[in-house]
Structures are given as C-alpha cells and as structure tokens.
Design a protein around this motif. Structure first.
Motif, PDB file in Angstrom:
ATOM      1  N   GLU A 115     -12.708  20.556  11.605  1.00  0.00           N
ATOM      2  CA  GLU A 115     -13.994  20.386  12.263  1.00  0.00           C
ATOM      3  C   GLU A 115     -14.999  19.770  11.282  1.00  0.00           C
ATOM      4  N   ASN A 116     -15.701  18.761  11.759  1.00  0.00           N
ATOM      5  CA  ASN A 116     -16.712  18.093  10.924  1.00  0.00           C
ATOM      6  C   ASN A 116     -17.886  19.023  10.660  1.00  0.00           C
ATOM      7  N   ARG A 117     -18.317  18.906   9.442  1.00  0.00           N
ATOM      8  CA  ARG A 117     -19.535  19.652   9.142  1.00  0.00           C
ATOM      9  C   ARG A 117     -20.726  18.953   9.755  1.00  0.00           C
ATOM     10  N   VAL A 118     -21.746  19.719   9.944  1.00  0.00           N
ATOM     11  CA  VAL A 118     -22.953  19.178  10.573  1.00  0.00           C
ATOM     12  C   VAL A 118     -23.564  18.150   9.642  1.00  0.00           C
ATOM     13  N   GLY A 119     -23.750  16.924  10.193  1.00  0.00           N
ATOM     14  CA  GLY A 119     -24.403  15.845   9.431  1.00  0.00           C
ATOM     15  C   GLY A 119     -23.487  15.124   8.473  1.00  0.00           C
ATOM     16  N   GLU A 120     -22.161  15.447   8.389  1.00  0.00           N
ATOM     17  CA  GLU A 120     -21.264  14.779   7.471  1.00  0.00           C
ATOM     18  C   GLU A 120     -20.137  14.129   8.248  1.00  0.00           C
ATOM     19  N   LYS A 121     -19.654  13.008   7.742  1.00  0.00           N
ATOM     20  CA  LYS A 121     -18.506  12.348   8.338  1.00  0.00           C
ATOM     21  C   LYS A 121     -17.239  12.965   7.782  1.00  0.00           C
ATOM     22  N   PRO A 122     -16.172  12.961   8.563  1.00  0.00           N
ATOM     23  CA  PRO A 122     -14.910  13.564   8.078  1.00  0.00           C
ATOM     24  C   PRO A 122     -14.299  12.745   6.976  1.00  0.00           C
ATOM     25  N   THR A 123     -13.706  13.423   6.026  1.00  0.00           N
ATOM     26  CA  THR A 123     -13.021  12.758   4.923  1.00  0.00           C
ATOM     27  C   THR A 123     -11.546  12.696   5.244  1.00  0.00           C
ATOM     28  N   PRO A 124     -10.995  11.517   5.464  1.00  0.00           N
ATOM     29  CA  PRO A 124      -9.570  11.437   5.849  1.00  0.00           C
ATOM     30  C   PRO A 124      -8.674  11.772   4.676  1.00  0.00           C
ATOM     31  N   ILE A 125      -7.550  12.369   5.010  1.00  0.00           N
ATOM     32  CA  ILE A 125      -6.520  12.692   4.016  1.00  0.00           C
ATOM     33  C   ILE A 125      -5.494  11.586   4.064  1.00  0.00           C
ATOM     34  N   ILE A 126      -5.348  10.851   2.988  1.00  0.00           N
ATOM     35  CA  ILE A 126      -4.478   9.675   2.965  1.00  0.00           C
ATOM     36  C   ILE A 126      -3.275   9.976   2.081  1.00  0.00           C
ATOM     37  N   GLU A 127      -2.092   9.711   2.623  1.00  0.00           N
ATOM     38  CA  GLU A 127      -0.855   9.823   1.858  1.00  0.00           C
ATOM     39  C   GLU A 127      -0.409   8.407   1.541  1.00  0.00           C
ATOM     40  N   ARG A 128      -0.533   8.003   0.264  1.00  0.00           N
ATOM     41  CA  ARG A 128      -0.288   6.612  -0.076  1.00  0.00           C
ATOM     42  C   ARG A 128       1.126   6.362  -0.591  1.00  0.00           C
ATOM     43  N   ARG A 129       1.854   7.398  -0.826  1.00  0.00           N
ATOM     44  CA  ARG A 129       3.130   7.212  -1.502  1.00  0.00           C
ATOM     45  C   ARG A 129       4.047   6.272  -0.726  1.00  0.00           C
ATOM     46  N   ALA A 130       4.171   6.520   0.544  1.00  0.00           N
ATOM     47  CA  ALA A 130       5.090   5.704   1.341  1.00  0.00           C
ATOM     48  C   ALA A 130       4.629   4.277   1.425  1.00  0.00           C
ATOM     49  N   THR A 131       3.342   4.063   1.574  1.00  0.00           N
ATOM     50  CA  THR A 131       2.829   2.697   1.750  1.00  0.00           C
ATOM     51  C   THR A 131       2.838   1.931   0.427  1.00  0.00           C
ATOM     52  N   LYS A 132       2.572   2.610  -0.704  1.00  0.00           N
ATOM     53  CA  LYS A 132       2.563   1.924  -1.997  1.00  0.00           C
ATOM     54  C   LYS A 132       3.927   1.365  -2.331  1.00  0.00           C
ATOM     55  N   GLU A 133       4.947   2.142  -2.079  1.00  0.00           N
ATOM     56  CA  GLU A 133       6.290   1.670  -2.379  1.00  0.00           C
ATOM     57  C   GLU A 133       6.588   0.415  -1.601  1.00  0.00           C
ATOM     58  N   ARG A 134       6.191   0.414  -0.343  1.00  0.00           N
ATOM     59  CA  ARG A 134       6.459  -0.770   0.481  1.00  0.00           C
ATOM     60  C   ARG A 134       5.704  -1.973  -0.061  1.00  0.00           C
ATOM     61  N   HIS A 135       4.427  -1.809  -0.390  1.00  0.00           N
ATOM     62  CA  HIS A 135       3.618  -2.944  -0.834  1.00  0.00           C
ATOM     63  C   HIS A 135       4.040  -3.437  -2.225  1.00  0.00           C
ATOM     64  N   LEU A 136       4.535  -2.581  -3.083  1.00  0.00           N
ATOM     65  CA  LEU A 136       5.044  -3.027  -4.380  1.00  0.00           C
ATOM     66  C   LEU A 136       6.243  -3.938  -4.196  1.00  0.00           C
ATOM     67  N   ARG A 137       7.111  -3.581  -3.218  1.00  0.00           N
ATOM     68  CA  ARG A 137       8.259  -4.440  -2.951  1.00  0.00           C
ATOM     69  C   ARG A 137       7.821  -5.795  -2.436  1.00  0.00           C
ATOM     70  N   VAL A 138       6.803  -5.803  -1.580  1.00  0.00           N
ATOM     71  CA  VAL A 138       6.282  -7.081  -1.062  1.00  0.00           C
ATOM     72  C   VAL A 138       5.697  -7.911  -2.208  1.00  0.00           C
ATOM     73  N   ARG A 139       4.974  -7.265  -3.098  1.00  0.00           N
ATOM     74  CA  ARG A 139       4.337  -7.982  -4.211  1.00  0.00           C
ATOM     75  C   ARG A 139       5.378  -8.615  -5.117  1.00  0.00           C
ATOM     76  N   GLU A 140       6.444  -7.866  -5.464  1.00  0.00           N
ATOM     77  CA  GLU A 140       7.490  -8.412  -6.316  1.00  0.00           C
ATOM     78  C   GLU A 140       8.157  -9.616  -5.671  1.00  0.00           C
ATOM     79  N   ALA A 141       8.335  -9.560  -4.362  1.00  0.00           N
ATOM     80  CA  ALA A 141       8.952 -10.696  -3.672  1.00  0.00           C
ATOM     81  C   ALA A 141       8.073 -11.919  -3.734  1.00  0.00           C
TER      82      ALA A 141
END
Length: 705
Positions: free
Chosen positions: A650-676
């Motif tokens: 639940e959002n606090r009054v007057g504050e925007k929600p802070t998303p929880i980001i899991e980057r592990r899966a996406t970083k691995e994919r983008h590193l492979r794209v970068r190397e290519a």
C-alpha cells in the motif's frame, strides 16, 4: 247391370188395385215383428177390396211383412187401408229392411175411417223385406191391399279369378280363388267333375277342400259365381291331379354302431342301410334329438360331456319320404379325467421395460393351455428374511400370485414391469378338463432404465423458412423440442421428425437457429440434449474453400502495398552499400585517408571519447530497459509464488510507490546482446563528431533505484 221392369203402372180390374205387382197373390206374414212368422195371409194381396188383414194394436200382431228371395230394388208401393176406430195416432208405417234385418227406409202414411189408396215412389236398392207397421197402442187398422213394384236383375256376376290348387296329397287337395267385385255377388258354387259339391258365401274365405279322393288321378274343379238374384256366371275351371300314394315303409336300421369315449366326448360310427331311398340318419342322446347326419357321413361326435358318465345313443334311418326306422342303440361311458405333466425349461429374460418368459409345452394328448402368474417381490425386513416370507403386491391367489395371461404358445412377454424391480413368475399347464398342474417358478430382476439417446439427428431449413429436425433413433417414447431455451413442442419419437414454423424460430448470437431436442422414454426418463452446430451448418462460420477464396482475394489488394513498403525499406540500404563500395575503390578516398593520417592522434582521442559516449548512452538505455522488464518480471514471479497476495504494498500518503526491480535475469540477457554487437564489424564513423551528452536522470516513477 240391366234391369227389366216386370210390372208397369197398369190398372187392375178394380179401381183401387194393381195387377202384376211383386206381392200379387203372395202370402204375407202377420206377426209382432219381421222375425215373427205369425200367421200367413193373402187377403191384402188378392186384389179384393172386401177382404183384408187387421193390424192389431202396437205390441200385438201389429206387423204385416214379406221377404224376397234375394235383394231387390223397390221403386214404389201402393197401400189401401183404413182406421178401425179414431185414435190419437191415425197412421201406419211402410218399412224396408236389408239382408241383415236393418231398417233402411220408413214411410209414414196417414189413414182415415174410410178406406183410402196411397201410391208413393220410394226407390231403394238392396231390399230384402217389406212391412206395414201399426204404431198405435190404442186402435187397430185394416189393410185391404199392399203391393210393391220392383226391378228384376237378369245379368250374371263376373267369374272368380286366380283359381288354383294347394295342399295336394294323394287323397286330397284344396282350391282357392278371388271373388268378383259385383255388388250383388252372393256366393260361389263348387263343382267336381261336373257334380255340385258345395258353395262358399261371399262373406267367407274363398277356399274349398276335397278329401277322400283317389291317388294319382286328375280332377276338374269348376267354381261358378252367383248373385243375390240367382244369376250364375259361366264359371272358372282348374285341373288338379292327386299325388301318387306315398311310401310308408321305413328303411332298415344302421349296423355296426360303435361308440368311442374320452373323458368329455363320445365319437359314434356306423354302417348305413342298403335301401335305395335311404337319405339320412337322426341321432338321439338320452332320448333327445341332437342332430341329423347325411348319408355321405357315418360318424358323429358329441362333446362337452361329463366324465365317468353313461350316455345312451340311438341312430335312426330316414328315407326320402320321411319314414323313420326304429333305430339302433348303444350305451357308452365316458372316461376318467386324465392328468397332464408340467411344462419344462422355464426361462426368464429381463430388460428394464419387459420380461420375456419361454418354456417347453407338455406332450400330453389333453393339454389345452398354460396359465401365467406373477408377483412383485418388494423389500423385506430382517424378520421376513429370517423366516423366509416375502411381501407381494396385487395378490389374487392363495400363494400371492396374480393371473396375467393364458396361451397355448411357448413364450410370453410381460410389458407391464417397472425398471429396477424384482418379480417372480409361475407358469402352470391346464388340460381340456380344466385340471391345472402345480407349475414352475422363475425369478427375474429388471435393470435400471438407460436414458434414451438421440441418433442421426439432422437440422435443415426448408424453402419457406420452416426449421425441420429429423432423427432415426429413438423410435419409442417422446422427443421434446426446445426453442430459445423454452419447451416448444413434444412429439412421439416414432414420428421421426418435427417442424418449427419460421415465425416461431429463434436464433443464437451466431445467427443459427436456437433449437434443442431431448429424448424422453416411455417411463418419463429424459436423455441428453442434442443441439445443432453453433454456426448453423458447421463448427465455423465459413468453410475451407470460402477461406481460401477470401485469402486469394485479399492478396490481390494487399500484395502491391507490401511490395511498396519493402521498396521503401530496402532501396536506401542498397544505395548506401553501392556508394560505400565505390568510395573504397576510388583514388579520392585514398587521398582523403592520407590527409587524415596526420590527424591520427586527434582522431584516436575523438574515437575514444566517442566510444565512451556510446557506451554511456548504451548503458543508460540498457538500464532503462532493465527497469521496465524487471517490473514485469517481478510481478509475474509474485503472482506465481504468492497468488492472491497484492503485488505492491500500500502506498504511503503523499508518496509514490518504489518498484522492486530484479535485474539479474535481464542483465545477463543484455550482456549477451552487447558482446554480440562488439563482435560485429563496426560501422564507418561519421564525419561529424557528436558531442557526448550528459546522461539524464531517470524519470521518477520508472523504477529508478
């Protein structure tokens, strides 16, 4: 009819009298009435005025009368009379009577103390008697002359008609006829061979019988009509022949009379007599006539007799004339009632709606039929199970069975059973005398009824838009038709078809008729519903052919556009490749390269800065994608690992929600794209050196940490 006046109005020798009258010189009767003969006198018919007949006071000899031999027509009378003394009534009556003595005419004649003559016309037919009556109770009268004048009939009556014979035997016969229509017909005279035998009055039955005649002889009968005047017709004749004297001798009796008994019947046989005129036999049972058997048969069967009983039979012979012999007799005793064996191999085959029984019949001579009984076995209590008793329904016999059917066949089907029920059957044999065996028993349990199923159902619309449903099964029970979800019609299943008028038809969302059929068995058990295809004629609103035809049509319109789009995409690239190859091979490009060698250090520095800028831009771009993909990935993971739990807090009054980001899966994919990308040949750097842009801060609300 011709009448002749026998007397005219001629004067007699004396002035007061006539001659030639019908009563002239006749003897009249003087009495108390026309039925009293009294005394006879002709003083009033002799034509002498000095003589007469005295009519005494009324109640005494007061009537002077005369009777004609036949009915006569009187047309006038003459009377000469006087009063003996004066009285209150000074008159006399002249009366006419018919053949039955009924008065048909009355004429009053006034008198005085002096003799007077009176002539009066009184035409009257059918007169049998004439009379003069003194009505006075006080004084007498003297009748000097009394005469009547008549017409005479000389015409004979017509002959009788339809003269014929009847009841002819060897010694007698009768004749019959129809009398003529003449008014004065009186009688018929009957002659046999010219000899008068008798007469028949007109009022009697027109029939005459002869008897005591010779046999086989012809006779001539003549019938003559006679009227009241005595006139006779010429007569009608008929010839009648008596029969030959009949045979009175009876034929001989039958011989070899034999009686063969059973327990309830006796069969008689015999040999007929040899007489030429033998015609038939009569059979008597205990002295009572029972039947006639022609000469072509020599047997007779008597049934429905009592067992172990003596019967007396007599067989008599009859000839063509009807003579009957004394007869031959025989006594026969019927046998004892035989017993028969029971049926064999009793079987029961049960279905949910019927039980078929089959058996073998006994091979006894006197077997007649089998009796079938049934009882339904209901649930038993523990007490009944312990002691072996069972409850039955509709019991009508001592052992609890209900009679169901009688047959002389070898099977029977019970169509009155219920499904999922237990029954017990008993089949007994019965002989022609009514003796019944103990019988055999068999039990049968009917299974539960299987719901009916619609088979080979077809749906179609006819030319006028009505919707027709047909099926091949079921053929028993009923079929319910539903339209728009509501029951519309119920028809016998054997009908095999049902029609829904176009006006009553409803359609589903695909435009197909909304119709459902449901089978119902005879017992009321309903089966599964059967519905037509969702789209009317198939599972899709179009066929494969229609799909191909539509696709080909679309390609004609879409293919030019696709080619144009490909041209816009490929032409610039092809042009760039061509231009690049041309520049590599030209001298101008080599000189330009030499000019740039002097600036190698500057170019390397710029290249290094440019690579750093590209890395920075690419890194920022990857981080933004990581943040976006991370949010989606985390949300899917949370749904899988904790279903039902809210993804975000639940959002606090007057504050925007802070998303929880899991980057592990996406970083691995983008590193492979970068190397290519690094492994690929780098593009030629642009002439214009772009300044590195300052990385911008990530937007709020996009998952920046």
């Amino acid at each position: 009819m011709v009448f002749v006046f026998t007397v005219g109005m001629l004067p007699v020798t004396k002035s007061f009298a006539y001659t030639g009258g019908s009563l002239e010189g006749k003897t009249l009767r003087l009495g108390t009435s026309i039925t009293d003969n009294g005394i006879g006198t002709n003083n009033s018919t002799d034509g002498n005025e000095t003589t007469g007949a005295t009519l005494e006071k009324n109640g005494l000899k007061d009537t002077l009368w005369y009777e004609f031999t036949s009915l006569t027509e009187v047309f006038s009378f003459r009377l000469r009379a006087k009063l003996d003394t004066t009285a209150a009534n000074n008159a006399v009556y002249v009366l006419y009577f018919d053949q039955n003595g009924v008065e048909i005419h009355r004429q009053l004649v006034q008198l005085s103390t002096a003799a007077t003559t009176t002539d009066i016309d009184t035409p009257k037919n059918g007169v049998k008697k004439v009379a003069v009556l003194n009505p006075s109770p006080d004084a007498s009268r003297t009748i000097y002359e009394f005469d009547v004048f008549t017409n005479t009939d000389t015409t004979p009556p017509m002959n009788v008609s339809n003269l014929n014979s009847s009841n002819v035997t060897d010694t007698s016969f009768s004749v019959n006829w129809i009398k003529p229509n003449d008014l004065d017909y009186d009688k018929a005279e009957i002659y046999l061979d010219g000899v008068l035998k008798g007469s028949v009055a007109a009022t009697n039955i027109q029939n005459y019988s002869f008897s005591g005649l010779l046999s086989d002889k012809s006779f001539i009968v003549k019938v003559v009509s006679v009227d009241r005047t005595g006139n006779k017709s010429s007569g009608s004749t008929v010839t009648v022949k008596t029969n030959v004297k009949p045979d009175v001798t009876a034929p001989g009796n039958v011989t070899d009379l034999i009686g063969t008994p059973t327990y309830n019947a006796v069969s008689l046989s015999w040999t007929n007599p040899p007489d030429q005129d033998f015609a038939r036999v009569k059979v008597y049972e205990n002295g009572v006539y029972k039947r006639t058997v022609t000469k072509d048969n020599t047997t007779a069967l008597f049934e429905n007799l009592e067992p172990e009983t003596v019967y007396a039979f007599k067989v008599t012979s009859i000839d063509n004339t009807g003579n009957e012999s004394t007869g031959a007799t025989i006594e026969v005793k019927t046998l004892k009632i035989p017993e028969i064996s029971d049926i064999k191999d009793l079987k029961a085959e049960a279905k949910f709606d019927r039980v078929k029984l089959s058996w073998e019949l006994p091979q006894d001579q006197y077997f007649h039929h089998v009796n079938i009984y049934r009882k339904e076995i209901e649930d038993q209590s523990f007490f009944e199970d312990m002691f072996g008793s069972s409850s039955v329904s509709a019991a009508t016999t001592e052992d609890g069975y209900t009679p169901m059917f009688e047959t002389n066949g070898t099977y029977w089907t019970d169509l009155t059973v219920k499904s999922d029920a237990d029954y017990k059957y008993k089949v007994t044999a019965e002989n022609t005398a009514g003796y019944e065996t103990q019988g055999l028993e068999v039990e049968a349990s009917t299974p539960q009824e299987t719901p009916p199923k619609m088979e080979d159902v077809e749906y179609k619309e006819n030319e006028n838009g009505d919707y027709v449903v047909t099926w091949k099964n079921p053929i028993t029970g009923k079929v319910k038709i539903f339209v728009g979800g509501n029951e519309y019609l119920t028809v016998p299943a054997a009908q095999g078809t049902a029609t829904i008028p176009k006006a009553d038809l409803k359609y589903n969302s695909y435009g197909a008729p909304d119709v459902t059929v449901k089978p119902v068995s005879d017992s009321g058990l309903e089966g599964e519903e059967e519905t037509p295809p969702k789209f009317g004629n198939g599972d899709t609103p179009f066929s494969v052919g229609e799909l191909l035809q539509t696709g080909n049509g679309l390609l004609w319109y879409v293919s030019p556009l696709l080619l144009l789009a490909l041209a816009f995409l490929l032409v610039p690239k092809l042009r760039g490749l061509i231009t690049q190859n041309i520049k590599k091979d030209s001298p101008r490009s080599e000189k330009a390269l030499e000019r740039r060698t002097g600036r190698s250090e500057e170019r390397e520095l710029r290249t290094e800065n440019k690579e750093q800028q590209h890395e920075k831009i690419e890194r920022d771009h990857i981080e933004r994608q990581d943040r976006h993909v991370g949010r989606e990935f985390n949300g899917k993971v949370e749904k899988i690992e904790a279903p039902g739990r809210p993804i975000r807090e639940e959002n606090r009054v007057g504050e925007k929600p802070t998303p929880i980001i899991e980057r592990r899966a996406t970083k691995e994919r983008h590193l492979r794209v970068r190397e290519a990308r690094q492994k690929r040949e780098p593009r030629e750097p642009s002439r214009r050196v772009r300044e590195a842009r300052t990385p911008r801060e990530p937007r709020k609300g996009r998952g920046a940490s």
